[in-house]
Scaffold this active site. Structure first.
Site, mmCIF file in Angstrom:
data_model
loop_
_atom_site.group_PDB
_atom_site.id
_atom_site.type_symbol
_atom_site.label_atom_id
_atom_site.label_comp_id
_atom_site.label_asym_id
_atom_site.label_seq_id
_atom_site.Cartn_x
_atom_site.Cartn_y
_atom_site.Cartn_z
ATOM 1 N N GLU A 156 38.798 43.959 41.264
ATOM 2 C CA GLU A 156 39.431 42.941 41.046
ATOM 3 C C GLU A 156 39.779 41.867 42.009
ATOM 4 O O GLU A 156 40.698 41.716 42.630
ATOM 5 C CB GLU A 156 41.090 43.146 40.382
ATOM 6 C CG GLU A 156 40.649 43.867 39.047
ATOM 7 C CD GLU A 156 42.195 44.065 38.272
ATOM 8 O OE1 GLU A 156 43.145 44.046 38.902
ATOM 9 O OE2 GLU A 156 42.076 44.278 37.255
ATOM 10 N N GLU B 267 38.393 48.589 32.347
ATOM 11 C CA GLU B 267 39.916 49.352 32.182
ATOM 12 C C GLU B 267 40.660 48.560 31.063
ATOM 13 O O GLU B 267 40.529 47.396 30.661
ATOM 14 C CB GLU B 267 40.626 48.905 33.437
ATOM 15 C CG GLU B 267 40.012 49.299 35.011
ATOM 16 C CD GLU B 267 41.167 48.619 35.885
ATOM 17 O OE1 GLU B 267 42.318 48.224 35.617
ATOM 18 O OE2 GLU B 267 40.707 48.493 37.297
HETATM 19 C C1 GLA Z 1 44.321 46.555 37.478
HETATM 20 C C2 GLA Z 1 43.684 47.363 38.625
HETATM 21 C C3 GLA Z 1 44.022 49.105 38.564
HETATM 22 C C4 GLA Z 1 45.539 49.286 38.160
HETATM 23 C C5 GLA Z 1 45.639 48.363 36.864
HETATM 24 C C6 GLA Z 1 47.050 48.400 36.468
HETATM 25 O O1 GLA Z 1 43.308 46.328 36.388
HETATM 26 O O2 GLA Z 1 42.367 47.231 38.770
HETATM 27 O O3 GLA Z 1 43.839 49.400 39.815
HETATM 28 O O4 GLA Z 1 46.322 48.499 39.206
HETATM 29 O O5 GLA Z 1 45.397 46.973 37.127
HETATM 30 O O6 GLA Z 1 47.160 47.825 35.111
#
Ligand code: GLA
Ligand code: ZN
Length: 668
Positions: free
Chosen positions: A151, A302
């Protein structure tokens, strides 16, 4: 076939952080993973300090053990380069690695994603770690994908960035005079007389020049992309056969993802809808991500299996909703269902964030059972959807630079939010059962019948010509108020709004009126659409070559044109000088689609029911129907549909879907 083949099965699994747990737990993890139908784990996203406890020392043995363990159990690895959280020793030793925030303050060690993209120390150490990982695991049979960092996001405002920004400007504009001209620094006596006077636009600095702010965003998006590219290039050099991605965040404003998509072998993204997000809003994000590589399927890297912990109220996904949203992602082009994270952390920031394995540590909880049930279904689907492309005839145009520009603009209304506008048009199509892509202004538009272009305030070079060519050859274009106003540097296109779009739209916009959120006007059509409510922005315009479809009902501009249509070549271009309220917009766009013969996937549009079709290279079609309602519904299936892809049952015409139910169907 690419040199970097993507997995040919539906990835099911997610972030695994074994460094948080003792070894006994790893064995239990793997036992539970098999029970949950997990076939891939992403590791070690935040493992940098564990892999490199100081600059001279590396410890890969624990990771060797985990990789071998999951592999022995038939689980693949999505290998992260572990550079998303810099170690404390590194930040202390090389303070230039720490980013300066918009406030002008340099960060101290803490959190994650804190690096400056122009820190050479970061560049050296991050690519070194990526290289070691590539060398060590590149030929391990478990590794199917590289996951660079995590991210990417935050802009930096440090002195290294300031120096690099000046070089970037010199490369882009050549002379300081040209920079002054492009940024319109004659205003408020802001002319720069020496390159060194140009600083990063911190909150206590120069922020009155939108041209500067937009260039800074371009520069930072590009700089952070360079950090990604640096690691990616190392991975490609050492492991030319393993595809590379980094997980994106949907409509994330700071990075121009259209540029990013081109640099990835496959787009992947993290979907965390807010509690009150509509199905269309989720669909919009998926479509935006699918558009980054012109419709190539993406990975859902995710999602939470149950709840987040960082919203104001972290609702549980109701029974069935995790499955529903997973298939919604797939319906819009995802070839994976992955979660953050495998096991709930015992401590720290995310201990209350959902995970596949809850704190109780067993397979008993609802969440685990829902994941396991989905895992069995995905295994049964095999490679059915892999690589299949979503069928669309319509697209909504989305442009990051325009987003920055619209929202840096002082006036006409603080309520004018670009993403919300694009979503409103996407939602209106979605309400009519129309599946739309979300594409960049550089995308190939030739396959579409309808392009909707909300609030294209910034019209860069070549874009008007591309839209003209689209309409010329028979396309239908819908565009709106506050379009065609400025060029790529936020300088107004003089000679009448909507500037370069004036010929295509056949209108001249004279003035823009902004309404408060409670004020309304209405537009009157002569035809069956009758009177539709509007608000937000009301432009006063003159139809030049366009035909007037609707006029304002009230105010001093009552009776003046509000919605027009201009015949252009073999197509037509609509202009909405005002924002129709949601149900009105939906009726209007429904009418445009009907005229154009663009039909919804299901013959009857049932509220809360969404349907898409994905088409495989071999021509096989997959129908996805999602019931977002709590209650059961009955739908009419298209004639070509014969078989339920999950149960194998024969289907005949009408089909009941349970509350939150999903149907995936094929011809045979
Ligand atoms: C992001 C991050 C993860 C985690 C999630 C929690 O997507 O990539 O490491 O922190 O948020 O929602
Ligand atoms: Zn910096």
């Amino acid at each position: 076939m690419s040199h970097r083949p993507l997995p040919n099965f539906i990835l099911h699994g997610g972030d695994y952080n074994p460094e948080q747990w003792p070894r006994e737990v790893w064995h239990e993890d793997v036992r539970l993973m098999k029970e949950a139908g997990v076939n891939v784990v992403t590791l070690p996203v935040f493992g940098w300090v564990t892999l490199q406890p100081n600059e001279e020392t590396f410890d890969f043995e624990w990771l060797d053990e985990v990789v071998d363990l999951v592999h022995a159990n038939g689980i693949s690895v999505c290998m992260a380069t572990a550079t998303a959280a810099t170690p404390a020793w590194l930040d202390r030793k090389y303070p230039d690695v720490l980013r300066v925030e918009e406030s002008g303050l340099r960060r101290k060690h803490g959190g994650r994603h804190t690096f400056c993209p122009h820190s050479e120390n970061f560049r050296r150490l991050s690519t070194d770690l990526a290289r070691r990982l590539a060398q060590r695991y590149g030929s391990h049979p478990a590794v199917v994908l590289w996951h660079v960092s995590n991210e990417y996001g935050n802009h930096c405002y440090c002195d290294l960035c300031a120096a690099a920004f000046r070089r970037w400007l010199q490369g882009r504009y050549g002379t300081l005079e040209e920079v002054n001209r492009r940024w319109y620094t004659a205003f408020w006596g802001a002319t720069f007389t020496d390159w060194e006077e140009i600083e990063t636009p911190t909150r206590n600095g120069q922020r009155a020049f939108q041209g500067l702010l937009i260039d800074y965003d371009r520069f930072q998006s590009e700089s952070i992309l360079d950090a990604y590219r640096a690691e990616r290039d190392v991975l490609r050099e050492v492991t030319p056969n393993i595809p590379v991605t980094t997980n994106l965040m949907g409509a994330f404003k700071p990075l121009d993802y259209h540029r990013w998509g081109r640099e990835m072998d496959v787009v992947s993204w993290d979907s965390y809808p807010a509690k009150n997000a509509t199905p269309a809003e989720n669909a919009f994000s998926h479509s935006l991500m699918r558009g980054l590589r012109e419709g190539q399927p993406f990975l859902l890297m995710e999602q939470t299996p149950s709840q987040q912990n960082w919203q104001s109220h972290n609702a549980l996904k109701r029974p069935g909703v995790m499955r529903l949203w997973s298939y919604q992602a797939m319906a819009h082009g995802a070839d994976s269902v992955m979660y953050f994270q495998w096991r709930r952390s015992r401590g720290a920031q995310e201990k209350l964030h959902g995970a596949v394995v809850e704190h109780v540590g067993t397979a008993e909880p609802r969440v685990f059972r829902e994941v396991a049930a989905l895992g069995r279904e995905l295994a049964a689907l095999g490679d059915l959807p892999i690589g299949a492309r979503v069928e669309t005839k319509a697209a909504v145009l989305f442009d990051w630079e325009n987003w920055w520009a619209v929202e840096y603009s002082s006036g006409p209304s603080v309520d004018l939010k670009y993403r919300a506008m694009c979503l409103a048009y996407y939602q209106a199509l979605h309400d009519q059962g129309i599946v739309a892509d979300v594409v960049s202004p550089d995308a190939d538009l030739s396959g579409y019948e309808l392009i909707v272009v909300p609030v294209l305030y910034m019209v860069k070079q070549g874009v008007a010509e591309r839209l003209e060519a689209f309409v010329q050859s028979g396309g239908t274009l819908v565009t709106t108020f506050f379009s065609g106003i400025v060029d790529e540097n936020d300088l107004v296109h003089l000679g009448g709004y909507p500037g370069p779009l004036r010929r295509l739209l056949g209108v001249w916009v004279e003035e823009l009126d902004a309404l408060t959120s409670s004020e309304r006007n209405a537009v009157l059509f002569s035809g069956p659409l009758g009177t539709l409510e509007c608000g937000h922005i009301c432009e006063r315009m003159h139809a030049e070559t366009a035909e007037v479809l609707a006029t304002y009902e009230q105010d001093f501009y009552a009776g003046e044109p509000a919605i027009t249509r201009n015949a252009f070549g073999s197509g037509e271009a609509y202009y909405l000088a005002t924002q129709l309220v949601p149900h009105a917009l939906s009726r209007f766009l429904g009418d445009v689609c009907a005229r154009r013969g663009i039909k919804p996937v299901l013959s009857e549009v049932v509220p809360g029911v969404e349907a898409t079709v994905r088409v495989r290279e071999d021509g096989k079609r997959l129908l996805f129907v999602m019931n977002h309602n709590r209650e059961a519904v009955t739908v009419d299936l298209p004639q070509w549909v014969q078989q339920d892809a999950l149960s194998g049952d024969k289907l005949d015409g009408r089909q009941e879907l349970a509350g939150y139910g999903v149907l995936i169907a094929t011809a045979t």
